[in-house]
Enzyme design. Sequence first.
Site, PDB file in Angstrom:
ATOM      1  N   GLU A  29       0.817  -1.210   0.000  1.00 48.56           N
ATOM      2  CA  GLU A  29       0.000   0.000   0.000  1.00 48.56           C
ATOM      3  C   GLU A  29       0.853   1.263   0.000  1.00 48.56           C
ATOM      4  OE1 GLU A  29      -2.539  -3.183   2.063  1.00 48.56           O
ATOM      5  OE2 GLU A  29      -0.416  -2.594   1.993  1.00 48.56           O
ATOM      6  N   LEU A  30       1.992   1.222   0.684  1.00 44.47           N
ATOM      7  CA  LEU A  30       2.836   2.416   0.738  1.00 44.47           C
ATOM      8  C   LEU A  30       3.390   2.749  -0.642  1.00 44.47           C
ATOM      9  CD1 LEU A  30       4.147   4.634   2.434  1.00 44.47           C
ATOM     10  CD2 LEU A  30       6.086   3.090   2.795  1.00 44.47           C
ATOM     11  N   LYS A  31       3.860   1.755  -1.352  1.00 45.73           N
ATOM     12  CA  LYS A  31       4.374   1.971  -2.711  1.00 45.73           C
ATOM     13  C   LYS A  31       3.308   2.628  -3.589  1.00 45.73           C
ATOM     14  CE  LYS A  31       5.535  -0.762  -6.839  1.00 45.73           C
ATOM     15  NZ  LYS A  31       6.787  -0.124  -7.287  1.00 45.73           N
ATOM     16  N   TRP A  49      20.834 -11.696  -3.589  1.00 47.81           N
ATOM     17  CA  TRP A  49      19.474 -11.195  -3.732  1.00 47.81           C
ATOM     18  C   TRP A  49      18.442 -12.309  -3.647  1.00 47.81           C
ATOM     19  CZ3 TRP A  49      20.213  -7.017  -8.106  1.00 47.81           C
ATOM     20  CH2 TRP A  49      21.083  -6.028  -7.604  1.00 47.81           C
ATOM     21  N   GLU A  67      28.382  -5.416  -2.282  1.00 44.12           N
ATOM     22  CA  GLU A  67      27.354  -5.438  -1.246  1.00 44.12           C
ATOM     23  C   GLU A  67      27.574  -6.566  -0.249  1.00 44.12           C
ATOM     24  OE1 GLU A  67      22.995  -7.338  -1.518  1.00 44.12           O
ATOM     25  OE2 GLU A  67      23.319  -5.618  -2.826  1.00 44.12           O
ATOM     26  N   HIS A  99      28.449  -5.979 -14.796  1.00 45.48           N
ATOM     27  CA  HIS A  99      27.874  -4.695 -14.372  1.00 45.48           C
ATOM     28  C   HIS A  99      27.753  -4.660 -12.858  1.00 45.48           C
ATOM     29  CE1 HIS A  99      25.348  -1.223 -13.923  1.00 45.48           C
ATOM     30  NE2 HIS A  99      24.430  -1.948 -13.306  1.00 45.48           N
ATOM     31  N   GLU A 129      27.901   2.140 -12.031  1.00 41.14           N
ATOM     32  CA  GLU A 129      27.197   3.370 -11.672  1.00 41.14           C
ATOM     33  C   GLU A 129      28.214   4.446 -11.310  1.00 41.14           C
ATOM     34  OE1 GLU A 129      26.545   5.989  -8.409  1.00 41.14           O
ATOM     35  OE2 GLU A 129      27.075   3.916  -7.933  1.00 41.14           O
ATOM     36  N   HIS A 144      17.945   6.294 -11.526  1.00 40.73           N
ATOM     37  CA  HIS A 144      17.052   6.289 -10.371  1.00 40.73           C
ATOM     38  C   HIS A 144      16.428   7.659 -10.120  1.00 40.73           C
ATOM     39  CE1 HIS A 144      17.527   2.192  -9.384  1.00 40.73           C
ATOM     40  NE2 HIS A 144      18.806   2.264  -9.113  1.00 40.73           N
ATOM     41  N   CYS A 151      22.582   2.011 -14.761  1.00 43.15           N
ATOM     42  CA  CYS A 151      21.949   0.748 -14.411  1.00 43.15           C
ATOM     43  C   CYS A 151      20.862   0.465 -15.446  1.00 43.15           C
ATOM     44  CB  CYS A 151      21.365   0.845 -13.000  1.00 43.15           C
ATOM     45  SG  CYS A 151      20.955  -0.746 -12.238  1.00 43.15           S
TER      46      CYS A 151
END
Length: 774
Positions: free
Chosen positions: A25-27, A576, A620, A656, A680, A709, A741
């Site tokens: 809902e927030l999105k 991920w 990451e 990438h 990036e 982005h 990206c």
Amino acid sequence: MTAQSAAAAARATVYGYPRQGQNRELKKAVEGYWKGRVGADALRTTAEGLRRSNWRQLSDAGIHEVPSGDFSHYDHVLDTSVMVGAVPERHRAAVDADALDGYFAMARGTQDVAPLEMTKWFDTNYHYLVPELGPDTVFTADPAKQVSEFKEALALGLTARPVLVGPLTYLLLAKPAPGVAADFEPLTLLDRLLPVYAEILADLRAAGAEWVQLDEPSLVQDRTPAELNAAARAYRDLGGETDRPKLLVASYFGRLGDALPVLAKAPIDGLALDLTGSAAGNLDALASVGGLPGKRLVAGVVDGRNIWINDYEKSLATLGTLLGLADRVDVAASCSLLHVPLDATAERDIDPEISRWLAFARQKTEEIAVLARGLGQGTYAITAELITNRAALASRAGSALTRDPAVRARTAAVTDADARRSQPYTERTTAQRARLGLPPLPTTTIGSFPQTDELRTARADLRGGRIDTAGYEERIKEEIREVLSFQEKAGLDVLVHGEPERNDMVQYFAEQLTGYVATNHGWVQSYGTRYVRPPVLAGDIYRPEPMTVRWTSYAQSLTDHPVKGMLTGPVTMLAWSFVRDDQPLADTARQVALALRDEVNDLEAAGTSVIQVDEPALRETLPPRSADHADYLAWATESFRLTTGGVRPDTQIHTHMCYAEFGDIVQAIDDLDADVISLEAARSHMQVARELAAHGYPREAGPGVYDIHSPRVPSTEEATALLLKGLEAIPAERLWVNPDCGLKTRGWPETRASLENMVAAAREIRSRPAADGS
């Protein structure tokens, strides 16, 4: 306090909770606000409703003390910048005109003003907005968000604990603002920042807060003596304030190391420790410093980063050992539950045998409550839960779903030669240039093109039976034709098919590999309104059949330009996903690499001359402590080379990476032995190009000139200026031109204009006398 009384006082708590809501809902509300379909009041109402729902869920699960202030419209570090008044000058007018629009301008930029830089939150796939600070930064307290959200929780009759990013972590995450000397250290602003924190703490105390949590995950990283001294000074000063709530300093994502005795001695009231995985060493370290006499210990024994059920008996043994080391021992997850999906019971299509092994955020809160009850009342109080837990753990350990003898035999047979190209780069590049015939400063994109509503509808219609496979595939072909036609007209040199058939760069492959399990509702925030569904890596991995060859070959049949084959690399497939925790990560990475190797070889056999294997998660996943780096980078780089090592010299391998700090892994990037890397670089003003040059990186590179982005369209002049900066570090014969990206999240109008400007910039520089690299 005796061990018995510490146990009896045990409480259940969490550091933070997923923000998005059951149906994101927030999105929907935030994106609706950006598009003008949802008003500011409606957005705030949605957000307030989600907070209330979260708190009620936590309370109903048995959580005694709920977090407040962890909710965010976009990012909690950006919220902290607003809280301490660290608004960049270029955004000041927007913030002053409208606080909400100014907030989103800092996050996303506008056509006229660039956003804040974005990068990874430690070793997670969550992205935060990097604070921009300088010697002239003036901090001012704005506790409105924290106070109002705390009062919301209080009004529900709950015991709440406001959560703030701690002052050390905030400054250590910050960077010099544009125009500030690169060697400026934001930590020098600590004495200027601490009074602002003291003021905010006093306001929270006045609002009724008994405890406030200050998150300091930066202290689990290697810290210099000067940084540790700063930590000691910060918590001496904040702890010495008289008009303050009790302070709980929270660490997570690893071992505290030398920071542990600093915090143990500080005049704070409690310490939260991660006690899962490699951070389990915090237990012995805590004992070695004499524990936390007179203080509260919050024990993170439930893994907040992964989705496997807790081992109750193991956790209770750890909690029992902690009794006597602190005045009060409470039970928590290892970190905020922001990093896991909301509710495993929503997953109706997962094998029931696997389902019983899973715990998402709601299930983890139930586990925390069970452990607190077991610690406080004794194991007899949770007898039924222990029996169920023991059976589920045994089911997983003995399941045939987790082990495949053929996969394990193949993995064991891998040799060093399998992870090496047949010729060195200096020889390969000659063969590749002859085969591809590309101009100087070749232009390309990273892979994906906009995922339109029509594409999403087509996928939904296929799942719902409203169209058949033939109709769906014709829609995909049409999209590929349109994407290729645009790229040819725009003047791009190396094309992509746009990935219209792919839902996500990891999930798409996971759905075609054995050993993976996909979720339907397992959404996790990556950044802002971008949510992903990490698949679950439950068993041994292999590839039953080709995954990308058909669509790549179809695209190549439509054009004379080279079309890149696009794959997600093995480290990113692990990072991920929710990875299995019952074997070393290196073993799982090798299995995934061999499956991808088969795909790479099939792409090459089908005539694909350029193959990109994306590894945005390489940096990451770097462990917080430098002592652990070498082992991780050894297996991570080997898995990439194992994926790509079987191709001919004239097949060009790309990789990438994006939205992370790459300076400390440049040697590992070199060790990948890819022919071309795209990175990036737009928001960081080509920093990575300078880092590659300082290392002496010998291969080709494409530092991004288009920040994907942000919705703004960079002008040709902007792209040209960035390319010229890139050329200061990388010679023209080795410089590629590309966005930061993939373009999946962008709209077509801005994508067309941005890529056309990017190509125009490359052509403008090619026309200059030095464009041939001389």
